[in-house]
Every structure is written in structure tokens, then in C-alpha cells.
Motif scaffolding. Sequence first.
Motif, PDB file in Angstrom:
ATOM      1  N   PHE A  56       0.739  -1.289   0.192  1.00 19.12           N
ATOM      2  CA  PHE A  56       0.021  -0.157  -0.065  1.00 19.12           C
ATOM      3  C   PHE A  56       0.957   1.314  -0.094  1.00 19.12           C
ATOM      4  O   PHE A  56       0.368   2.213  -0.831  1.00 19.12           O
ATOM      5  CB  PHE A  56      -0.898  -0.077   1.304  1.00 19.12           C
ATOM      6  N   TYR A  57       1.818   1.194   0.830  1.00 21.99           N
ATOM      7  CA  TYR A  57       3.012   2.291   0.675  1.00 21.99           C
ATOM      8  C   TYR A  57       3.545   2.732  -0.611  1.00 21.99           C
ATOM      9  O   TYR A  57       3.915   3.768  -0.755  1.00 21.99           O
ATOM     10  CB  TYR A  57       3.888   2.261   1.927  1.00 21.99           C
ATOM     11  N   GLN A  58       3.522   1.756  -1.436  1.00 22.54           N
ATOM     12  CA  GLN A  58       4.145   1.776  -2.748  1.00 22.54           C
ATOM     13  C   GLN A  58       3.308   2.473  -3.753  1.00 22.54           C
ATOM     14  O   GLN A  58       3.765   2.815  -4.991  1.00 22.54           O
ATOM     15  CB  GLN A  58       4.603   0.524  -3.191  1.00 22.54           C
ATOM     16  N   ILE A  59       1.990   2.846  -3.399  1.00 19.98           N
ATOM     17  CA  ILE A  59       0.884   3.249  -4.386  1.00 19.98           C
ATOM     18  C   ILE A  59       1.262   4.729  -4.672  1.00 19.98           C
ATOM     19  O   ILE A  59       1.673   5.437  -3.562  1.00 19.98           O
ATOM     20  CB  ILE A  59      -0.538   3.196  -3.950  1.00 19.98           C
TER      21      ILE A  59
ATOM     22  N   VAL B 101       0.000   8.537   2.860  1.00 18.02           N
ATOM     23  CA  VAL B 101      -0.267   7.888   4.309  1.00 18.02           C
ATOM     24  C   VAL B 101       1.072   7.431   4.905  1.00 18.02           C
ATOM     25  O   VAL B 101       1.025   7.535   5.991  1.00 18.02           O
ATOM     26  CB  VAL B 101      -1.198   6.556   3.676  1.00 18.02           C
ATOM     27  N   LYS B 102       2.026   6.974   4.147  1.00 16.47           N
ATOM     28  CA  LYS B 102       3.299   6.597   4.836  1.00 16.47           C
ATOM     29  C   LYS B 102       3.889   7.786   5.735  1.00 16.47           C
ATOM     30  O   LYS B 102       4.324   7.710   6.505  1.00 16.47           O
ATOM     31  CB  LYS B 102       4.175   6.160   3.637  1.00 16.47           C
ATOM     32  N   ASP B 103       3.670   8.845   5.260  1.00 16.74           N
ATOM     33  CA  ASP B 103       4.394  10.195   5.431  1.00 16.74           C
ATOM     34  C   ASP B 103       3.527  10.446   6.851  1.00 16.74           C
ATOM     35  O   ASP B 103       4.142  10.834   7.870  1.00 16.74           O
ATOM     36  CB  ASP B 103       4.394  11.297   4.710  1.00 16.74           C
ATOM     37  N   ALA B 104       2.210  10.216   6.910  1.00 15.68           N
ATOM     38  CA  ALA B 104       1.275  10.534   8.032  1.00 15.68           C
ATOM     39  C   ALA B 104       1.752   9.557   8.892  1.00 15.68           C
ATOM     40  O   ALA B 104       1.514  10.073  10.294  1.00 15.68           O
ATOM     41  CB  ALA B 104       0.039  10.564   7.420  1.00 15.68           C
ATOM     42  N   ALA B 105       1.904   8.432   8.655  1.00 13.34           N
ATOM     43  CA  ALA B 105       2.127   7.659   9.701  1.00 13.34           C
ATOM     44  C   ALA B 105       3.453   7.468  10.361  1.00 13.34           C
ATOM     45  O   ALA B 105       3.680   7.131  11.501  1.00 13.34           O
ATOM     46  CB  ALA B 105       1.941   5.927   9.255  1.00 13.34           C
ATOM     47  N   HIS B 106       4.416   7.445   9.516  1.00 14.24           N
ATOM     48  CA  HIS B 106       5.858   7.579  10.002  1.00 14.24           C
ATOM     49  C   HIS B 106       6.698   8.774   9.750  1.00 14.24           C
ATOM     50  O   HIS B 106       8.007   8.588  10.273  1.00 14.24           O
ATOM     51  CB  HIS B 106       6.631   6.365   9.363  1.00 14.24           C
ATOM     52  N   GLY B 107       6.037   9.860   9.458  1.00 14.12           N
ATOM     53  CA  GLY B 107       6.718  11.251   9.360  1.00 14.12           C
ATOM     54  C   GLY B 107       6.945  11.999  10.432  1.00 14.12           C
ATOM     55  O   GLY B 107       7.056  11.524  11.555  1.00 14.12           O
TER      56      GLY B 107
END
Length: 102
Positions: free
Chosen positions: A8-11, A18-24
Amino acid sequence: MSFLKKAFYQIPVIGWLVKDAAHGSPEAPYFFLFNAVVVGAALIYTFGYPLVITVAVAGAFAGIAGLVVLTAGDAFDKRAKQPATDIRRAKTATVRPLKKAA
């Protein structure tokens, strides 16, 4: 991390946000929320009232489906096939002899 999360993070764009919101950074979830609100407002501006109705109907369906899933748990539970013992039923009382008056 599971395979589905990585996939999903590769989309492009959506997964990256979403990846930035979760891990940023600590501010990233607020930026993501702002972007989601702006995209939602742009969609409502573009498609108008039918989009609002469609989202409301989808939300109502999701709510009713959630209630069905929560309340129909016994229908799919294999343990529920055995009848439960009724703990409210009075147990047989032992009869004690009355004391005689002197």
C-alpha cells in the motif's frame, strides 16, 4: 511490517501520503488531514450534491453493516449451538421441618 502495508505504501501519491502521515514528522498527520479535506471539498465542488448523497448512503450502509456484524455474532459461533443452562431457574429447595411452638 506486513506485505500489504508495504504494498500500500508503494502506491503513488496516496500511499506516500499515508506513509508520511504514519511515520513522518509530528505535523504530518495534520497535513494529511488538511489535504483530505481539500480533496473532499474539490470533489464536492466538482460533482455537487450527488456526491454528498452517495457518501451519505455509503456511510449509512457501512453503519448498518457494522451493527449487523456486531449483533449477529451468535449466529456464526459454533459454541452457541449448545443450549445454555438457565441460571435464573430456582434450584430445588430442601424443605426443613417447622419448629414447634413450646
